[in-house]
Design a protein around this motif. Structure first.
Motif, PDB file in Angstrom:
ATOM      1  N   VAL A  40       0.830  -1.207   0.000  1.00  0.00           N
ATOM      2  CA  VAL A  40       0.000   0.000   0.000  1.00  0.00           C
ATOM      3  C   VAL A  40       0.868   1.262   0.000  1.00  0.00           C
ATOM      4  CG1 VAL A  40      -1.649   1.312   1.392  1.00  0.00           C
ATOM      5  CG2 VAL A  40      -2.059  -1.084   0.927  1.00  0.00           C
ATOM      6  N   HIS A  41       1.970   1.224   0.721  1.00  0.00           N
ATOM      7  CA  HIS A  41       2.874   2.376   0.725  1.00  0.00           C
ATOM      8  C   HIS A  41       3.406   2.626  -0.690  1.00  0.00           C
ATOM      9  CE1 HIS A  41       5.987   5.176   1.851  1.00  0.00           C
ATOM     10  NE2 HIS A  41       6.934   4.344   1.445  1.00  0.00           N
ATOM     11  N   GLN A  42       3.849   1.568  -1.357  1.00  0.00           N
ATOM     12  CA  GLN A  42       4.333   1.738  -2.729  1.00  0.00           C
ATOM     13  C   GLN A  42       3.210   2.222  -3.648  1.00  0.00           C
ATOM     14  OE1 GLN A  42       6.309  -2.201  -3.056  1.00  0.00           O
ATOM     15  NE2 GLN A  42       8.076  -0.994  -3.753  1.00  0.00           N
ATOM     16  N   GLY A  43       2.014   1.718  -3.430  1.00  0.00           N
ATOM     17  CA  GLY A  43       0.869   2.181  -4.209  1.00  0.00           C
ATOM     18  C   GLY A  43       0.601   3.658  -3.970  1.00  0.00           C
ATOM     19  N   ASN A  44       0.677   4.093  -2.723  1.00  0.00           N
ATOM     20  CA  ASN A  44       0.480   5.507  -2.421  1.00  0.00           C
ATOM     21  C   ASN A  44       1.535   6.360  -3.115  1.00  0.00           C
ATOM     22  OD1 ASN A  44      -1.839   5.368  -0.761  1.00  0.00           O
ATOM     23  ND2 ASN A  44      -0.610   4.904   1.036  1.00  0.00           N
ATOM     24  N   LEU A  45       2.788   5.915  -3.065  1.00  0.00           N
ATOM     25  CA  LEU A  45       3.854   6.665  -3.740  1.00  0.00           C
ATOM     26  C   LEU A  45       3.593   6.754  -5.244  1.00  0.00           C
ATOM     27  CD1 LEU A  45       7.021   5.286  -1.888  1.00  0.00           C
ATOM     28  CD2 LEU A  45       5.833   7.467  -1.500  1.00  0.00           C
ATOM     29  N   ALA A  46       3.142   5.641  -5.820  1.00  0.00           N
ATOM     30  CA  ALA A  46       2.842   5.621  -7.261  1.00  0.00           C
ATOM     31  C   ALA A  46       1.666   6.534  -7.581  1.00  0.00           C
ATOM     32  CB  ALA A  46       2.561   4.193  -7.717  1.00  0.00           C
ATOM     33  N   GLU A  47       0.642   6.527  -6.733  1.00  0.00           N
ATOM     34  CA  GLU A  47      -0.537   7.371  -6.975  1.00  0.00           C
ATOM     35  C   GLU A  47      -0.198   8.851  -6.842  1.00  0.00           C
ATOM     36  OE1 GLU A  47      -3.267   6.270  -8.227  1.00  0.00           O
ATOM     37  OE2 GLU A  47      -2.584   4.211  -8.043  1.00  0.00           O
ATOM     38  N   ILE A  48       0.647   9.179  -5.897  1.00  0.00           N
ATOM     39  CA  ILE A  48       1.065  10.576  -5.741  1.00  0.00           C
ATOM     40  C   ILE A  48       1.817  11.033  -6.984  1.00  0.00           C
ATOM     41  CG2 ILE A  48       2.601  12.103  -4.422  1.00  0.00           C
ATOM     42  CD1 ILE A  48       1.832  10.282  -1.932  1.00  0.00           C
ATOM     43  N   ALA A  49       2.745  10.208  -7.467  1.00  0.00           N
ATOM     44  CA  ALA A  49       3.502  10.554  -8.684  1.00  0.00           C
ATOM     45  C   ALA A  49       2.575  10.646  -9.892  1.00  0.00           C
ATOM     46  CB  ALA A  49       4.601   9.522  -8.928  1.00  0.00           C
ATOM     47  N   ALA A  50       1.639   9.709 -10.006  1.00  0.00           N
ATOM     48  CA  ALA A  50       0.710   9.722 -11.147  1.00  0.00           C
ATOM     49  C   ALA A  50      -0.206  10.937 -11.082  1.00  0.00           C
ATOM     50  CB  ALA A  50      -0.106   8.435 -11.176  1.00  0.00           C
ATOM     51  N   GLY A  51      -0.662  11.279  -9.892  1.00  0.00           N
ATOM     52  CA  GLY A  51      -1.522  12.454  -9.745  1.00  0.00           C
ATOM     53  C   GLY A  51      -0.788  13.738 -10.094  1.00  0.00           C
ATOM     54  N   GLN A  52       0.466  13.833  -9.670  1.00  0.00           N
ATOM     55  CA  GLN A  52       1.273  15.013 -10.010  1.00  0.00           C
ATOM     56  C   GLN A  52       1.496  15.082 -11.513  1.00  0.00           C
ATOM     57  OE1 GLN A  52       4.568  14.124  -7.406  1.00  0.00           O
ATOM     58  NE2 GLN A  52       3.783  15.446  -5.781  1.00  0.00           N
ATOM     59  N   CYS A  62     -10.834  17.889 -15.900  1.00  0.00           N
ATOM     60  CA  CYS A  62     -11.335  16.825 -15.036  1.00  0.00           C
ATOM     61  C   CYS A  62     -10.191  15.903 -14.595  1.00  0.00           C
ATOM     62  CB  CYS A  62     -12.430  16.023 -15.741  1.00  0.00           C
ATOM     63  SG  CYS A  62     -13.163  14.763 -14.684  1.00  0.00           S
ATOM     64  N   VAL A  63      -9.376  15.452 -15.527  1.00  0.00           N
ATOM     65  CA  VAL A  63      -8.265  14.557 -15.178  1.00  0.00           C
ATOM     66  C   VAL A  63      -7.260  15.297 -14.296  1.00  0.00           C
ATOM     67  CG1 VAL A  63      -6.327  13.197 -16.095  1.00  0.00           C
ATOM     68  CG2 VAL A  63      -8.581  13.039 -17.156  1.00  0.00           C
ATOM     69  N   LYS A  64      -7.017  16.555 -14.570  1.00  0.00           N
ATOM     70  CA  LYS A  64      -6.115  17.342 -13.723  1.00  0.00           C
ATOM     71  C   LYS A  64      -6.670  17.447 -12.300  1.00  0.00           C
ATOM     72  CE  LYS A  64      -4.073  20.031 -17.400  1.00  0.00           C
ATOM     73  NZ  LYS A  64      -3.383  21.249 -17.745  1.00  0.00           N
ATOM     74  N   ASP A  65      -7.976  17.682 -12.186  1.00  0.00           N
ATOM     75  CA  ASP A  65      -8.606  17.795 -10.869  1.00  0.00           C
ATOM     76  C   ASP A  65      -8.577  16.462 -10.111  1.00  0.00           C
ATOM     77  OD1 ASP A  65      -9.114  20.450 -11.441  1.00  0.00           O
ATOM     78  OD2 ASP A  65     -11.245  20.133 -11.889  1.00  0.00           O
ATOM     79  N   VAL A  66      -8.852  15.379 -10.815  1.00  0.00           N
ATOM     80  CA  VAL A  66      -8.797  14.058 -10.185  1.00  0.00           C
ATOM     81  C   VAL A  66      -7.356  13.776  -9.747  1.00  0.00           C
ATOM     82  CG1 VAL A  66      -9.050  11.567 -10.555  1.00  0.00           C
ATOM     83  CG2 VAL A  66     -10.844  13.130 -11.331  1.00  0.00           C
ATOM     84  N   GLY A  67      -6.395  14.125 -10.574  1.00  0.00           N
ATOM     85  CA  GLY A  67      -4.990  13.954 -10.209  1.00  0.00           C
ATOM     86  C   GLY A  67      -4.651  14.697  -8.928  1.00  0.00           C
ATOM     87  N   ALA A  68      -5.127  15.931  -8.805  1.00  0.00           N
ATOM     88  CA  ALA A  68      -4.876  16.721  -7.598  1.00  0.00           C
ATOM     89  C   ALA A  68      -5.525  16.071  -6.376  1.00  0.00           C
ATOM     90  CB  ALA A  68      -5.402  18.144  -7.774  1.00  0.00           C
ATOM     91  N   PRO A  96       8.090   3.558  -5.481  1.00  0.00           N
ATOM     92  CA  PRO A  96       7.146   2.620  -6.111  1.00  0.00           C
ATOM     93  C   PRO A  96       7.908   1.437  -6.701  1.00  0.00           C
ATOM     94  CG  PRO A  96       6.721   4.886  -6.829  1.00  0.00           C
ATOM     95  CD  PRO A  96       8.028   4.892  -6.072  1.00  0.00           C
ATOM     96  N   THR A  97       7.185   0.382  -7.022  1.00  0.00           N
ATOM     97  CA  THR A  97       7.826  -0.782  -7.641  1.00  0.00           C
ATOM     98  C   THR A  97       8.370  -0.400  -9.013  1.00  0.00           C
ATOM     99  OG1 THR A  97       5.833  -1.546  -8.793  1.00  0.00           O
ATOM    100  CG2 THR A  97       6.162  -2.342  -6.518  1.00  0.00           C
ATOM    101  N   ALA A  98       9.264  -1.225  -9.520  1.00  0.00           N
ATOM    102  CA  ALA A  98       9.812  -0.985 -10.865  1.00  0.00           C
ATOM    103  C   ALA A  98       8.687  -0.985 -11.895  1.00  0.00           C
ATOM    104  CB  ALA A  98      10.860  -2.047 -11.197  1.00  0.00           C
ATOM    105  N   ALA A  99       7.718  -1.875 -11.743  1.00  0.00           N
ATOM    106  CA  ALA A  99       6.588  -1.931 -12.685  1.00  0.00           C
ATOM    107  C   ALA A  99       5.765  -0.650 -12.616  1.00  0.00           C
ATOM    108  CB  ALA A  99       5.719  -3.150 -12.395  1.00  0.00           C
ATOM    109  N   GLN A 100       5.533  -0.133 -11.414  1.00  0.00           N
ATOM    110  CA  GLN A 100       4.780   1.120 -11.279  1.00  0.00           C
ATOM    111  C   GLN A 100       5.538   2.285 -11.903  1.00  0.00           C
ATOM    112  OE1 GLN A 100       4.499   0.761  -7.022  1.00  0.00           O
ATOM    113  NE2 GLN A 100       2.318   0.238  -7.090  1.00  0.00           N
ATOM    114  N   GLN A 101       6.842   2.307 -11.710  1.00  0.00           N
ATOM    115  CA  GLN A 101       7.653   3.374 -12.298  1.00  0.00           C
ATOM    116  C   GLN A 101       7.643   3.290 -13.823  1.00  0.00           C
ATOM    117  OE1 GLN A 101      11.552   3.808 -10.378  1.00  0.00           O
ATOM    118  NE2 GLN A 101      10.672   2.914  -8.528  1.00  0.00           N
ATOM    119  N   GLN A 102       7.719   2.075 -14.352  1.00  0.00           N
ATOM    120  CA  GLN A 102       7.695   1.894 -15.806  1.00  0.00           C
ATOM    121  C   GLN A 102       6.342   2.288 -16.382  1.00  0.00           C
ATOM    122  OE1 GLN A 102      10.399   1.096 -17.831  1.00  0.00           O
ATOM    123  NE2 GLN A 102       8.942   1.814 -19.357  1.00  0.00           N
ATOM    124  N   GLU A 103       5.290   1.952 -15.673  1.00  0.00           N
ATOM    125  CA  GLU A 103       3.947   2.318 -16.139  1.00  0.00           C
ATOM    126  C   GLU A 103       3.816   3.833 -16.263  1.00  0.00           C
ATOM    127  OE1 GLU A 103      -0.765   1.507 -15.110  1.00  0.00           O
ATOM    128  OE2 GLU A 103       0.758   0.797 -13.720  1.00  0.00           O
TER     129      GLU A 103
END
Length: 173
Positions: A40-52, A62-68, A96-103
């Motif tokens: 979950v921690h890695q998922g949170n890190l990935a979600e924060i990076a994806a949202g940014q 809309c996507v920018k707002d959801v990201g924020a 994040p995991t290597a797969a999350q970073q690659q995604e």
């Protein structure tokens, strides 16, 4: 003598009652708990990076707002996980995991295009579906009370995020 025994029994009950919640929170983490906290921690890190990234590269507001919203919520959720993990003396991954970073790298190749927004929404739907399953497993099988309570607290937030991205359509927060 009897009054003294009753007083000692009452004091023992009071002390035990006062410290029971602390004892429950200090339940050592089992394998399920450790796995959940790390994932979950890695998922949170990935979600924060994806949202940014969405705030910077999405085409629609809309996507920018959801990201924020994801950045804000996942920072709060991660703070909870990190606090519980620290108390349980768990070591969490630092990225994040290597797969999350690659995604995210693959997604960034579509930056500034309509394809970015749809790919970002699809990635978020997949990630949040997996996270919801992890949360449900923790709620059912976790042994660390504080971590399971954090999962219960996170569940409605993850469901809300999933509703915002479900079906590849953006639904503003």
């Amino acid at each position: 003598m009897r009054k003294r025994l009753l007083a000692v029994a009452a004091a023992a009950t009071a002390v035990t009652g006062m410290y029971a919640p602390a004892a429950l929170a200090a339940v050592p983490a089992g394998d399920q708990d450790t796995s959940f906290a790390s994932t979950v921690h890695q998922g949170n890190l990935a979600e924060i990076a994806a949202g940014q990234d969405a705030q910077k590269n999405a085409m629609t507001s809309c996507v920018k707002d959801v990201g924020a919203k994801l950045v804000s919520d996942h920072q709060k959720l991660d703070a909870d996980v990190k606090a519980v993990a620290a108390k349980a003396k768990m070591t969490l991954p630092t990225a994040p995991t290597a797969a999350q970073q690659q995604e995210l790298k693959d997604l960034q190749k579509k930056a500034g295009t309509a394809g970015y927004d749809s790919a970002w929404l699809a990635a978020q739907a997949t990630a949040h579906t997996k996270t919801l399953a992890l949360i449900d497993t923790q709620i059912r099988s976790g042994t660390n009370t504080a971590l399971t309570n954090a999962a219960k607290k996170a569940r409605p937030i993850v469901v809300m995020h999933l509703d915002m991205v479900r079906g590849g359509n953006c639904h503003a927060p």
